[in-house]
Design a protein around this motif. Sequence first.
Motif, PDB file in Angstrom:
ATOM      1  N   THR A 149       0.846  -1.196   0.000  1.00 16.62           N
ATOM      2  CA  THR A 149       0.000   0.000   0.000  1.00 16.62           C
ATOM      3  C   THR A 149       0.875   1.237   0.000  1.00 16.62           C
ATOM      4  O   THR A 149       1.736   1.402   0.873  1.00 16.62           O
ATOM      5  CB  THR A 149      -0.921  -0.004   1.244  1.00 16.62           C
ATOM      6  OG1 THR A 149      -1.813  -1.109   1.125  1.00 16.62           O
ATOM      7  CG2 THR A 149      -1.723   1.287   1.340  1.00 16.62           C
ATOM      8  N   GLY A 151       1.324   5.191   0.454  1.00 16.52           N
ATOM      9  CA  GLY A 151       0.734   6.372   1.082  1.00 16.52           C
ATOM     10  C   GLY A 151       1.351   7.623   0.474  1.00 16.52           C
ATOM     11  O   GLY A 151       2.558   7.676   0.241  1.00 16.52           O
ATOM     12  N   LEU A 174      -3.353   5.213  -0.786  1.00 14.26           N
ATOM     13  CA  LEU A 174      -4.057   6.039   0.198  1.00 14.26           C
ATOM     14  C   LEU A 174      -3.389   7.402   0.179  1.00 14.26           C
ATOM     15  O   LEU A 174      -2.179   7.499  -0.014  1.00 14.26           O
ATOM     16  CB  LEU A 174      -3.923   5.451   1.599  1.00 14.26           C
ATOM     17  CG  LEU A 174      -4.457   4.038   1.798  1.00 14.26           C
ATOM     18  CD1 LEU A 174      -4.140   3.557   3.221  1.00 14.26           C
ATOM     19  CD2 LEU A 174      -5.969   3.995   1.542  1.00 14.26           C
ATOM     20  N   TYR A 175      -4.186   8.458   0.387  1.00 14.71           N
ATOM     21  CA  TYR A 175      -3.559   9.775   0.446  1.00 14.71           C
ATOM     22  C   TYR A 175      -4.212  10.622   1.514  1.00 14.71           C
ATOM     23  O   TYR A 175      -5.353  10.385   1.931  1.00 14.71           O
ATOM     24  CB  TYR A 175      -3.632  10.485  -0.917  1.00 14.71           C
ATOM     25  CG  TYR A 175      -4.977  11.093  -1.251  1.00 14.71           C
ATOM     26  CD1 TYR A 175      -5.991  10.324  -1.802  1.00 14.71           C
ATOM     27  CD2 TYR A 175      -5.228  12.440  -1.014  1.00 14.71           C
ATOM     28  CE1 TYR A 175      -7.217  10.875  -2.119  1.00 14.71           C
ATOM     29  CE2 TYR A 175      -6.457  13.005  -1.322  1.00 14.71           C
ATOM     30  CZ  TYR A 175      -7.452  12.225  -1.873  1.00 14.71           C
ATOM     31  OH  TYR A 175      -8.663  12.775  -2.170  1.00 14.71           O
ATOM     32  N   HIS A 176      -3.442  11.616   1.957  1.00 19.34           N
ATOM     33  CA  HIS A 176      -4.030  12.645   2.797  1.00 19.34           C
ATOM     34  C   HIS A 176      -3.655  13.994   2.235  1.00 19.34           C
ATOM     35  O   HIS A 176      -2.530  14.207   1.781  1.00 19.34           O
ATOM     36  CB  HIS A 176      -3.550  12.545   4.250  1.00 19.34           C
ATOM     37  CG  HIS A 176      -4.163  13.597   5.115  1.00 19.34           C
ATOM     38  ND1 HIS A 176      -5.458  13.511   5.577  1.00 19.34           N
ATOM     39  CD2 HIS A 176      -3.688  14.790   5.544  1.00 19.34           C
ATOM     40  CE1 HIS A 176      -5.740  14.602   6.269  1.00 19.34           C
ATOM     41  NE2 HIS A 176      -4.692  15.395   6.260  1.00 19.34           N
ATOM     42  N   LYS A 196      -4.682  11.827   8.347  1.00 24.88           N
ATOM     43  CA  LYS A 196      -3.223  11.727   8.345  1.00 24.88           C
ATOM     44  C   LYS A 196      -2.714  10.572   9.213  1.00 24.88           C
ATOM     45  O   LYS A 196      -1.858   9.796   8.782  1.00 24.88           O
ATOM     46  CB  LYS A 196      -2.614  13.055   8.811  1.00 24.88           C
ATOM     47  CG  LYS A 196      -1.093  13.064   8.778  1.00 24.88           C
ATOM     48  CD  LYS A 196      -0.541  14.418   9.225  1.00 24.88           C
ATOM     49  CE  LYS A 196       0.955  14.331   9.448  1.00 24.88           C
ATOM     50  NZ  LYS A 196       1.505  15.565  10.048  1.00 24.88           N
ATOM     51  N   LEU A 199      -3.199   7.335   7.531  1.00 21.91           N
ATOM     52  CA  LEU A 199      -2.240   7.189   6.421  1.00 21.91           C
ATOM     53  C   LEU A 199      -0.899   6.684   6.951  1.00 21.91           C
ATOM     54  O   LEU A 199      -0.302   5.749   6.411  1.00 21.91           O
ATOM     55  CB  LEU A 199      -2.057   8.539   5.728  1.00 21.91           C
ATOM     56  CG  LEU A 199      -1.092   8.529   4.541  1.00 21.91           C
ATOM     57  CD1 LEU A 199      -1.766   7.860   3.343  1.00 21.91           C
ATOM     58  CD2 LEU A 199      -0.663   9.937   4.166  1.00 21.91           C
ATOM     59  N   ARG A 202      -1.244   2.991   8.027  1.00 25.17           N
ATOM     60  CA  ARG A 202      -1.581   1.968   7.022  1.00 25.17           C
ATOM     61  C   ARG A 202      -0.630   1.895   5.838  1.00 25.17           C
ATOM     62  O   ARG A 202      -0.586   0.887   5.137  1.00 25.17           O
ATOM     63  CB  ARG A 202      -3.008   2.189   6.511  1.00 25.17           C
ATOM     64  CG  ARG A 202      -4.044   1.786   7.555  1.00 25.17           C
ATOM     65  CD  ARG A 202      -5.457   2.083   7.089  1.00 25.17           C
ATOM     66  NE  ARG A 202      -5.800   1.407   5.844  1.00 25.17           N
ATOM     67  CZ  ARG A 202      -6.885   1.685   5.118  1.00 25.17           C
ATOM     68  NH1 ARG A 202      -7.725   2.629   5.522  1.00 25.17           N
ATOM     69  NH2 ARG A 202      -7.137   1.032   4.003  1.00 25.17           N
ATOM     70  N   ALA A 203       0.121   2.971   5.593  1.00 27.08           N
ATOM     71  CA  ALA A 203       0.989   2.967   4.412  1.00 27.08           C
ATOM     72  C   ALA A 203       2.139   1.979   4.608  1.00 27.08           C
ATOM     73  O   ALA A 203       2.819   1.999   5.637  1.00 27.08           O
ATOM     74  CB  ALA A 203       1.548   4.365   4.172  1.00 27.08           C
ATOM     75  N   LEU A 206       5.684   5.410   2.230  1.00 28.03           N
ATOM     76  CA  LEU A 206       5.070   6.745   2.305  1.00 28.03           C
ATOM     77  C   LEU A 206       5.892   7.772   1.544  1.00 28.03           C
ATOM     78  O   LEU A 206       7.097   7.886   1.739  1.00 28.03           O
ATOM     79  CB  LEU A 206       4.956   7.164   3.781  1.00 28.03           C
ATOM     80  CG  LEU A 206       4.327   8.524   4.073  1.00 28.03           C
ATOM     81  CD1 LEU A 206       2.857   8.556   3.654  1.00 28.03           C
ATOM     82  CD2 LEU A 206       4.462   8.869   5.564  1.00 28.03           C
TER      83      LEU A 206
END
Length: 335
Positions: A149, A151, A174-176, A196, A199, A202-203, A206
């Motif tokens: 994953t 991020g 995934l992003y923030h 955030k 993220l 879970r990332a 990153l």
Amino acid sequence: KSHNVWVSRPLFPEVLDHLAQYVGVQAEATERKHTAAELREKLANVDGAIIGLSDRIDSDVIAGNRRLRVIANLAVGYNNLDVPALTAAGILATNTPDVLNETTADYAWALLLAAARRVSSAERWLRAGNWRGGMRFDDWLGLDVYGKTLGILGMGRIGQAIARRAYGFGMPVLYHNRSRLPEDIERECRAAWVEKDELLKRADHLMLVLPYNAQNHHAIGKVELALMKPTAVLVNIARGGIIDDAALAVALREGRVAAAGLDVFEGEPAVHPALRELDNAVLSPHIASASADTRRAMAQLAADNLLAALGHGPDAGHPPSLLNPEVRGGHETKT
Ligand code: GLV
Ligand code: GLV
């Protein structure tokens, strides 16, 4: 020529030639950081300037300057410019967005792959003459990238270009970002917005693509690093100061973050000595946008911005990437 401009650093000769068709050009022959006093003096007698990220343009530098009409930054990020001070002084400010998105996204992946697969340290080891006895089956083991994953913190146009590349690696994204992307762009980037903290937790890997400003200072510090997976690679292609470099060095040394790929540093060109000691950090000298084609396009865009701001060329009066359009109108009457 009715206008004179200063170019604070060496630039592609063809871009300088293009400028010289319209304006008088004074270009520096060597790359170096100018002091505020030097900048004040250089800017006192010109109508515009092309400057680099190491030139800090603030109210002190432009105080009392009645002639300067435009500052063209040779970068998309412009934390080296005090834009409100330039606006108050009626000076146009421009940057170089978009032309570097894809090249910069490529480099973010280069750092992620290099850090995950230990490219730099393996090469240092090979060059030092350590490789004997054939291929080493259980040595130089790195981390996988595909299928993990990804991020992304900061989802502007560069973040989106990074996200689109993730599809080929089979990586969910995934992003923030302060604001969520429109749904069609989220779908195109196959990226899902999360808070955030989520993220960071879970990332698997990153990437940081935030602009630098007061809110983003140390956006990744001790607390944030502690939320990350110990198997994660952290990549920063954005700005120094977004990561607390001292805290990152501790996390990397203690294995609380697996590896880092860093193109930007707090206080660069100085690099935190603890980072320089670490084999699990891939370090480069702010080169994410440095392909020959892209750096030439950035220089050309800065020149186009400068000329347009001074009323020359095809975009006369309409700099393509103006940061403070509210100055418009005001500057026409400035003498
Ligand atoms: C480089 O860091 C840029 O902002 O263009
Ligand atoms: C960062 O500099 C961006 O424009 O996304």
